[in-house]
Design a protein around this motif. Structure first.
Motif, PDB file in Angstrom:
ATOM      1  N   ASN A  76      39.161  40.481  49.043  1.00  0.00           N
ATOM      2  CA  ASN A  76      39.755  41.478  48.889  1.00  0.00           C
ATOM      3  C   ASN A  76      39.966  41.712  47.200  1.00  0.00           C
ATOM      4  O   ASN A  76      39.706  40.571  46.433  1.00  0.00           O
ATOM      5  CB  ASN A  76      41.358  40.430  48.510  1.00  0.00           C
ATOM      6  CG  ASN A  76      42.036  41.724  48.129  1.00  0.00           C
ATOM      7  OD1 ASN A  76      42.971  41.521  47.273  1.00  0.00           O
ATOM      8  ND2 ASN A  76      43.254  42.468  48.756  1.00  0.00           N
ATOM      9  N   MET A  77      40.083  43.162  47.374  1.00  0.00           N
ATOM     10  CA  MET A  77      39.047  43.531  45.601  1.00  0.00           C
ATOM     11  C   MET A  77      40.359  43.175  44.954  1.00  0.00           C
ATOM     12  O   MET A  77      39.360  42.864  43.198  1.00  0.00           O
ATOM     13  CB  MET A  77      39.112  45.099  45.620  1.00  0.00           C
ATOM     14  CG  MET A  77      38.053  45.889  44.210  1.00  0.00           C
ATOM     15  SD  MET A  77      36.140  44.537  44.431  1.00  0.00           S
ATOM     16  CE  MET A  77      35.214  45.450  45.550  1.00  0.00           C
ATOM     17  N   LEU A  78      41.322  43.089  44.633  1.00  0.00           N
ATOM     18  CA  LEU A  78      42.446  42.860  43.943  1.00  0.00           C
ATOM     19  C   LEU A  78      42.431  41.673  43.519  1.00  0.00           C
ATOM     20  O   LEU A  78      42.111  40.811  41.940  1.00  0.00           O
ATOM     21  CB  LEU A  78      43.833  43.295  44.310  1.00  0.00           C
ATOM     22  CG  LEU A  78      44.630  44.514  44.865  1.00  0.00           C
ATOM     23  CD1 LEU A  78      45.820  44.637  45.683  1.00  0.00           C
ATOM     24  CD2 LEU A  78      44.479  45.356  43.589  1.00  0.00           C
ATOM     25  N   GLN A  79      41.923  40.741  44.391  1.00  0.00           N
ATOM     26  CA  GLN A  79      41.705  39.064  44.146  1.00  0.00           C
ATOM     27  C   GLN A  79      40.798  39.029  43.248  1.00  0.00           C
ATOM     28  O   GLN A  79      40.274  38.434  42.332  1.00  0.00           O
ATOM     29  CB  GLN A  79      41.704  38.474  45.362  1.00  0.00           C
ATOM     30  CG  GLN A  79      43.087  37.877  46.134  1.00  0.00           C
ATOM     31  CD  GLN A  79      43.138  37.121  47.088  1.00  0.00           C
ATOM     32  OE1 GLN A  79      42.282  37.038  47.805  1.00  0.00           O
ATOM     33  NE2 GLN A  79      43.226  36.111  46.894  1.00  0.00           N
ATOM     34  N   THR A  80      39.331  39.532  43.233  1.00  0.00           N
ATOM     35  CA  THR A  80      38.277  39.708  42.945  1.00  0.00           C
ATOM     36  C   THR A  80      38.504  39.881  41.641  1.00  0.00           C
ATOM     37  O   THR A  80      37.696  39.560  40.722  1.00  0.00           O
ATOM     38  CB  THR A  80      37.638  40.905  43.237  1.00  0.00           C
ATOM     39  OG1 THR A  80      37.043  40.014  45.053  1.00  0.00           O
ATOM     40  CG2 THR A  80      35.856  40.522  43.282  1.00  0.00           C
ATOM     41  N   LEU A  81      39.370  41.100  40.802  1.00  0.00           N
ATOM     42  CA  LEU A  81      39.377  42.064  40.257  1.00  0.00           C
ATOM     43  C   LEU A  81      39.905  40.748  39.248  1.00  0.00           C
ATOM     44  O   LEU A  81      40.175  40.427  37.833  1.00  0.00           O
ATOM     45  CB  LEU A  81      40.112  42.901  39.931  1.00  0.00           C
ATOM     46  CG  LEU A  81      39.981  44.144  40.539  1.00  0.00           C
ATOM     47  CD1 LEU A  81      40.819  45.927  40.064  1.00  0.00           C
ATOM     48  CD2 LEU A  81      38.395  44.441  39.771  1.00  0.00           C
ATOM     49  N   GLY A  82      41.613  40.262  39.439  1.00  0.00           N
ATOM     50  CA  GLY A  82      41.301  39.174  39.233  1.00  0.00           C
ATOM     51  C   GLY A  82      40.913  37.949  38.530  1.00  0.00           C
ATOM     52  O   GLY A  82      40.713  37.354  37.514  1.00  0.00           O
ATOM     53  N   GLU A  83      39.484  37.276  38.902  1.00  0.00           N
ATOM     54  CA  GLU A  83      38.881  36.928  38.820  1.00  0.00           C
ATOM     55  C   GLU A  83      38.300  37.103  37.640  1.00  0.00           C
ATOM     56  O   GLU A  83      36.998  35.966  37.247  1.00  0.00           O
ATOM     57  CB  GLU A  83      37.903  36.427  39.548  1.00  0.00           C
ATOM     58  CG  GLU A  83      38.675  35.397  41.285  1.00  0.00           C
ATOM     59  CD  GLU A  83      39.388  34.444  40.587  1.00  0.00           C
ATOM     60  OE1 GLU A  83      38.499  32.962  40.013  1.00  0.00           O
ATOM     61  OE2 GLU A  83      40.610  34.141  40.756  1.00  0.00           O
ATOM     62  N   ALA A  84      37.958  38.564  38.004  1.00  0.00           N
ATOM     63  CA  ALA A  84      36.957  39.315  36.948  1.00  0.00           C
ATOM     64  C   ALA A  84      37.665  39.295  35.222  1.00  0.00           C
ATOM     65  O   ALA A  84      36.252  38.835  34.640  1.00  0.00           O
ATOM     66  CB  ALA A  84      36.724  40.310  36.586  1.00  0.00           C
TER      67      ALA A  84
END
Length: 442
Positions: free
Chosen positions: A333-341
């Protein structure tokens, strides 16, 4: 105009109308159309405008899909992911080099089986689409059949995909090794069969320098010269032990990146995943050659590899996109990945704004893959790949969306609280290819 329109999408839209070379600049190109109308002709965008400005263009022959209450953004672009590692995601307890031996190589050894490769290709693409990702740069395994299966499945979906078979001739189990000559001939055959077929493209894929002998790298260089419009996809400076290993294997080279650069593997359409432990000269080489970086926050954290320097990358204007890096990455999931970024940035006193994050996940990622002339926003003539987001699928999200002051806060809430539940529909090439399965009444 109406004769050129085959379908219309109504809803709220967010995209970027131009590419940016500095992290603070995407806001200059951001576009939010709260009451919008996206007009399509087959798989291409005709225009995006306000509902009031475009409604007169609709006729009885134009099918209108109503997504009012949803937010529509360009399809997410995943700049680094391993499809065979899907089945080992969440493997416990190791850092990079041990993790490869313990988990990765055993799983990848299964992909000599065409049936297994086909089954996992279908599962993998379903995971991408159910998470709103419409374009990806993908590692296969050393087996040609792994790439044949993946490309076949993507072609049936009309999906834009770049992939390649791993090239590897040392420092791995014998069942996954090949000679440089075998690697060259098998890769060349795959390029001839798949590159530029429909929306498919090929990436030369040496796993990383430690598994590449000088003879193999010479074959990669030869293929790059023969097929200059292919991509180059590999790893760079992910782990301190890996960096030290490369220096011991290639003592005559100035740095890790210099190994690739000496074989003419840097440049536009060269994508290097991770780039955490770069030396100053390596940053300069990436900048000067117009190479790209895939920033993989979840896998960098999961394997304890380190923190990618967002500030330096932005200040040097290096092309950069986001990679989920499944299976060291822990989500598609890109949304979760952006949150980690965002958290990676916070640990380095860098504030990753939602505007910049969504840019990297859409048009910025397309630019990193040299595809920004085809995908990444809703400009006329672009390919119609987009994701429909439901911004409030839980009580907590509903509360936060309701008290958010503007689109920037709404986007930030999506990337910090969002996950696969927020993906309402995914469209590829002008067609809806994924939507949730309705729950059966019980």
């Amino acid at each position: 105009m109406s004769e050129l329109v085959s379908r219309a999408i109504r809803g709220s839209f967010f995209d970027f109308t131009g590419t940016a070379t500095h992290p603070q600049k995407p806001a200059d190109y951001a576009r939010y159309v709260e009451e919008g109308l996206l007009l399509l002709n087959g798989g291409k965008v005709v225009s995006l405008q306000t509902w009031e400005a475009g409604r007169h263009l609709l006729t009885d022959k134009v099918e209108v899909t109503d997504y009012r209450g949803k937010l529509i953004v360009p399809g997410f672009v995943d700049c680094h992911i391993h499809y065979p590692q899907t089945e080992m995601i969440g493997a416990f307890g190791e850092q990079l080099l041990e993790w490869l031996q313990q988990y990765t190589f055993p799983v990848e050894s299964q992909y000599h089986c065409e049936a297994h490769a086909a089954e996992m290709s279908a599962f993998f693409l379903h995971q991408l689409l159910s998470n709103g990702t419409t374009t990806a740069l993908v590692f296969g395994t050393v087996h040609p059949q792994s790439v044949d299966a993946l490309f076949s499945a993507a072609d049936r979906l009309g999906m834009r995909l770049i992939a390649g078979k791993v090239m590897m001739d040392r420092n791995a189990p014998d069942c996954l090794l090949e000679t440089p000559e075998e690697s060259y001939s098998q890769t060349r055959a795959l390029i001839t069969r798949w590159h530029n077929r429909g929306r498919l493209s090929y990436a030369l894929t040496p796993r990383f320098a430690p598994t590449s002998s000088p003879g193999l790298l010479a074959k990669v260089e030869q293929l790059r010269a023969e097929f200059p419009d292919t991509w180059l996809h590999t790893h760079l400076s992910e782990n301190p032990q890996e960096v030290a290993w490369v220096k011991s294997l290639f003592p005559d080279h100035q740095s890790y990146l210099d190994v690739y650069h000496r074989y003419r593997l840097t440049g536009k359409r060269s994508v290097f995943a991770h780039c955490i432990h770069l030396e100053e000269g390596e940053w300069a080489c990436l900048q000067q050659t117009d190479s790209s970086i895939a920033f993989c926050p979840t896998s960098n954290l999961f394997l304890g590899s380190g923190l990618f320097n967002l500030r330096t990358c932005g200040e040097k204007g290096i092309r950069m996109g986001i990679g989920t890096d499944v299976g060291a990455g822990t989500t598609f999931n890109m949304l979760q990945t952006l949150g980690e970024a965002y958290k990676v940035g916070q640990l380095q006193q860098y504030r990753l704004a939602a505007c910049e994050a969504f840019y990297h996940a859409t048009l910025g990622g397309a630019r990193a893959l040299d595809l920004d002339d085809r995908i990444g926003n809703f400009l006329p003539g672009k390919e119609a790949d987009f994701v429909v987001l439901d911004p409030a699928v839980s009580a907590l999200q509903q509360m936060r969306q309701a008290n958010s002051r503007d689109i920037w806060e709404k986007l930030f809430v999506l990337m910090t609280l969002g996950d696969d539940r927020n993906i309402a529909h995914t469209w590829v090439n002008g067609q809806c290819v994924w939507q949730p399965v309705p729950e059966e009444n019980t």
